[in-house]
Design an enzyme around this catalytic site. Structure first.
Site, PDB file in Angstrom:
ATOM      1  N   ARG A 165       0.873  -1.236   0.187  1.00 32.58           N
ATOM      2  CA  ARG A 165      -0.055   0.040   0.089  1.00 32.58           C
ATOM      3  C   ARG A 165       0.769   1.303   0.050  1.00 32.58           C
ATOM      4  NH1 ARG A 165      -3.790  -1.003   4.728  1.00 32.58           N
ATOM      5  NH2 ARG A 165      -2.340  -3.059   5.255  1.00 32.58           N
TER       6      ARG A 165
ATOM      7  N   ASN B  90      -3.958  -7.613  19.114  1.00 28.28           N
ATOM      8  CA  ASN B  90      -2.583  -7.899  19.152  1.00 28.28           C
ATOM      9  C   ASN B  90      -1.812  -7.062  18.864  1.00 28.28           C
ATOM     10  OD1 ASN B  90      -0.289  -9.365  19.004  1.00 28.28           O
ATOM     11  ND2 ASN B  90      -0.727 -10.294  17.262  1.00 28.28           N
TER      12      ASN B  90
ATOM     13  N   ALA C 231      31.637  42.506   1.660  1.00 25.92           N
ATOM     14  CA  ALA C 231      30.391  42.234   1.076  1.00 25.92           C
ATOM     15  C   ALA C 231      30.446  42.050  -0.806  1.00 25.92           C
ATOM     16  CB  ALA C 231      29.145  43.107   1.217  1.00 25.92           C
TER      17      ALA C 231
HETATM   18  C1  UD1 Z   1       0.090  -8.879  12.330  1.00 25.97           C
HETATM   19  C2  UD1 Z   1      -0.543 -10.083  13.173  1.00 25.97           C
HETATM   20  C3  UD1 Z   1      -1.658  -9.351  13.840  1.00 25.97           C
HETATM   21  C4  UD1 Z   1      -1.536  -8.146  14.593  1.00 25.97           C
HETATM   22  C5  UD1 Z   1      -0.673  -7.339  13.670  1.00 25.97           C
HETATM   23  C6  UD1 Z   1      -0.202  -6.195  14.416  1.00 25.97           C
HETATM   24  C7  UD1 Z   1       0.076 -12.222  12.344  1.00 25.97           C
HETATM   25  C8  UD1 Z   1      -0.457 -13.255  11.514  1.00 25.97           C
HETATM   26  N1  UD1 Z   1      -0.828 -11.298  12.587  1.00 25.97           N
HETATM   27  O1  UD1 Z   1      -0.916  -8.793  11.314  1.00 25.97           O
HETATM   28  O2  UD1 Z   1      -2.582 -10.313  14.829  1.00 25.97           O
HETATM   29  O3  UD1 Z   1      -2.746  -7.612  15.176  1.00 25.97           O
HETATM   30  O4  UD1 Z   1       0.349  -7.857  12.969  1.00 25.97           O
HETATM   31  O5  UD1 Z   1       0.122  -5.015  13.761  1.00 25.97           O
HETATM   32  O6  UD1 Z   1       1.225 -12.314  12.889  1.00 25.97           O
HETATM   33  N2  UD1 Z   1       6.521 -10.144   7.649  1.00 25.97           N
HETATM   34  C9  UD1 Z   1       7.696 -10.852   7.433  1.00 25.97           C
HETATM   35  N3  UD1 Z   1       7.508 -11.992   6.787  1.00 25.97           N
HETATM   36  C10 UD1 Z   1       6.272 -12.696   6.450  1.00 25.97           C
HETATM   37  C11 UD1 Z   1       5.132 -11.804   6.861  1.00 25.97           C
HETATM   38  C12 UD1 Z   1       5.243 -10.575   7.167  1.00 25.97           C
HETATM   39  O7  UD1 Z   1       8.672 -10.431   7.619  1.00 25.97           O
HETATM   40  O8  UD1 Z   1       6.646 -13.583   5.641  1.00 25.97           O
HETATM   41  C13 UD1 Z   1       6.616  -8.848   8.647  1.00 25.97           C
HETATM   42  C14 UD1 Z   1       6.096  -7.619   7.706  1.00 25.97           C
HETATM   43  O9  UD1 Z   1       6.827  -6.994   6.894  1.00 25.97           O
HETATM   44  C15 UD1 Z   1       5.484  -6.707   8.882  1.00 25.97           C
HETATM   45  C16 UD1 Z   1       5.087  -7.838   9.958  1.00 25.97           C
HETATM   46  O10 UD1 Z   1       5.813  -9.061   9.755  1.00 25.97           O
HETATM   47  O11 UD1 Z   1       6.435  -6.189   9.464  1.00 25.97           O
HETATM   48  C17 UD1 Z   1       3.825  -7.889  10.295  1.00 25.97           C
HETATM   49  O12 UD1 Z   1       3.172  -8.409   9.133  1.00 25.97           O
HETATM   50  P1  UD1 Z   1       1.918  -7.901   8.599  1.00 25.97           P
HETATM   51  O13 UD1 Z   1       1.571  -8.805   7.137  1.00 25.97           O
HETATM   52  O14 UD1 Z   1       1.783  -6.611   8.552  1.00 25.97           O
HETATM   53  O15 UD1 Z   1       0.871  -8.516   9.535  1.00 25.97           O
HETATM   54  P2  UD1 Z   1      -0.829  -7.928   9.897  1.00 25.97           P
HETATM   55  O16 UD1 Z   1      -1.477  -8.683   8.895  1.00 25.97           O
HETATM   56  O17 UD1 Z   1      -0.501  -6.417  10.208  1.00 25.97           O
END
Ligand code: UD1
Ligand code: MG
Length: 428
Positions: free
Chosen positions: A17, A173, A395
């Site tokens: 996004r 969370n 100057a």
């Molecule tokens: C996650 C949590 C959710 C919480 C929220 C808080 C999970 C399944 N869910 O959701 O419960 O409320 O964060 O912000 O954990 N990332 C990786 N590798 C991956 C996937 C993600 O490094 O394979 C990193 C992303 O870059 C990010 C973080 O993990 O920094 C969180 O991932 P994101 O996809 O944003 O999870 P949310 O859906 O926000």
């Protein structure tokens, strides 16, 4: 178990996004990448940090290597979810038996103080696994904290997997965890991806911990603003605003006058001494140190690596970058000072420019002005150049050579006056 704490920072995701060629965690607030805020918040708490990289890994690796010597990057490819991301550090932490704190690289507003309280809570409850939670009136998109009837933790359910009554839960969370590593480590080889997103969810370690009769707790964070995550440009602008307000309040509490907080922007990494006045429309980014009793602005721009001693003035439309300025020095108006070292009791006339950059060679050079130097208005100091103690520059001069102590240097063309020239021209 020992007291040692290590951090795992999740930063492998794409950040779709943001609609950007730059990886999300390298987007900046006051010239510092989001990931830098998270790394700085843990650096006094942990002995080592692991940053999980994936999307545009090389760029993130390069940043971490350059600025953070106690942090390591670990590649996650492909990115199969947050649980999979953390499992990437298992080989690195094979024999580790301390605590591991897990954070996200896109959550720059969390504070060191909150993290310390969170870890204290984890330790004093002898917790095996603690998750940070908070309350949102509108909890959409967050994982929900599901509790048993007796109030103890049961599991975390992601928005996309949640039943209607689970969606109504306002406790969410925060995405920050503290793990007794030796006890929770086995969970990572047992996570399953049979959920709505087909991912290995880190959140499933809660239910796993409960199933193993481990001590699993939630620490409820009161100020939910701290876990604000950046997913879009508008989130980035909002976080910048919050960070700025925090900084201005801290400065005002410490005796700095901010004439107009609504038009003043100051980075977290700027230190300012008491009785300094910051006038409106001033923008200060990067790392800077400003002394006491200074006047900054209106409309000043400090771009980082700027050190200003006490009793100095950086006036309107003055831009300063990478410069050390000693006490009682004034740069009143419309000037650019970059890659410079200025002594004390210097006066810089309006419209003075340090020409620090040669665009042909791409080399930046330094300007040195010693104590008591006076620079006349509209001077160009072509670096590398030194003006020795007490020298004056007339100057309108372009200074291309070093000027000795107490000399007057002037490159101005001699003034010519042609009497009656205008009248004669008109009568022609
Ligand atoms: C996650 C949590 C959710 C919480 C929220 C808080 C999970 C399944 N869910 O959701 O419960 O409320 O964060 O912000 O954990 N990332 C990786 N590798 C991956 C996937 C993600 O490094 O394979 C990193 C992303 O870059 C990010 C973080 O993990 O920094 C969180 O991932 P994101 O996809 O944003 O999870 P949310 O859906 O926000
Ligand atoms: Mg997220």
């Amino acid at each position: 178990m020992n007291d040692e704490i290590k951090a795992v920072i999740l930063a492998a995701g794409k950040g779709t996004r943001m609609k950007s060629d730059t990886p999300k965690v390298l987007h900046k607030i006051f010239e510092k990448p989001l990931l830098g805020y998270v790394l700085d918040n843990v650096k006094n708490i942990v002995s080592e940090s692991f940053v999980i990289v994936g999307h545009q890994a090389e760029k993130v690796e390069e940043y971490v290597k350059k600025d953070y010597t106690t942090a390591k990057t670990v590649l996650q490819y492909p990115q199969l979810g947050t649980g999979h991301a953390v499992s990437m550090v298992c080989p690195e932490l094979q024999n580790f038996n301390g605590q591991v704190i897990i954070l996200c690289g896109d959550t720059p507003l969390i504070t060191e103080n909150t993290l310390k309280n969170f870890i204290d809570y984890h330790n004093s409850n002898n917790s095996d696994l603690t998750v940070m939670s908070t309350i949102f009136e509108n909890p959409t998109n967050y994982g929900r904290i599901i509790r048993e009837k007796d109030g103890s933790l049961k599991c975390i359910v992601e928005e996309k997997d949640a039943a209607q009554e689970e969606k109504a839960v306002k406790e969410v969370n925060a995405g920050i965890y503290c793990l007794n590593w030796a006890k929770i480590k086995p969970a990572f080889s047992q996570l399953k991806s049979n959920n709505a997103q087909g991912e290995y969810y880190l959140t499933d370690i809660i239910a796993w911990g409960k199933s193993q009769n481990l001590n699993v707790n939630a620490y409820i964070l009161e100020n939910n603003e701290e876990i604000y995550g950046i997913n879009s440009r508008s989130n980035l602008a909002h976080a910048t605003k919050i960070m700025n307000e925090r900084k201005l309040n801290e400065l005002m509490d410490n005796g700095v006058t901010v004439v107009d907080p609504s038009s003043t922007w100051i980075s977290q990494d700027t230190i300012i001494g008491s009785d300094t006045i910051i006038y409106p429309a001033t923008y200060i980014e990067g790392k800077n140190k400003i002394g006491s009793n200074c006047k900054i602005g209106p409309c000043a721009h400090l771009r980082g690596d700027v050190e200003v001693a006490d009793n100095c003035k950086i006036g309107n439309f003055v831009e300063v970058k990478k410069a050390k300025i000693d006490h009682n020095t004034n740069i009143g108006h419309l000037s650019y000072i970059g890659d410079s070292e200025l002594g004390s009791n210097i006066n810089i006339g309006a419209g003075t420019i340090t020409a620090n950059y040669n665009p042909l060679t791409k080399v930046k050079s330094k300007t040195v002005l010693k104590n008591d130097v006076k620079i006349g208005s509209n001077t160009v100091l072509v670096a590398p150049v030194t003006v020795e103690e007490g020298a004056n520059v007339g100057a309108g001069s372009v200074i291309t050579k070093d000027i000795p102590k107490w000399a007057l240097a002037i490159t101005r063309a001699p003034l010519k006056i042609l009497p009656d020239w205008v009248r004669n021209y008109l009568l022609k």
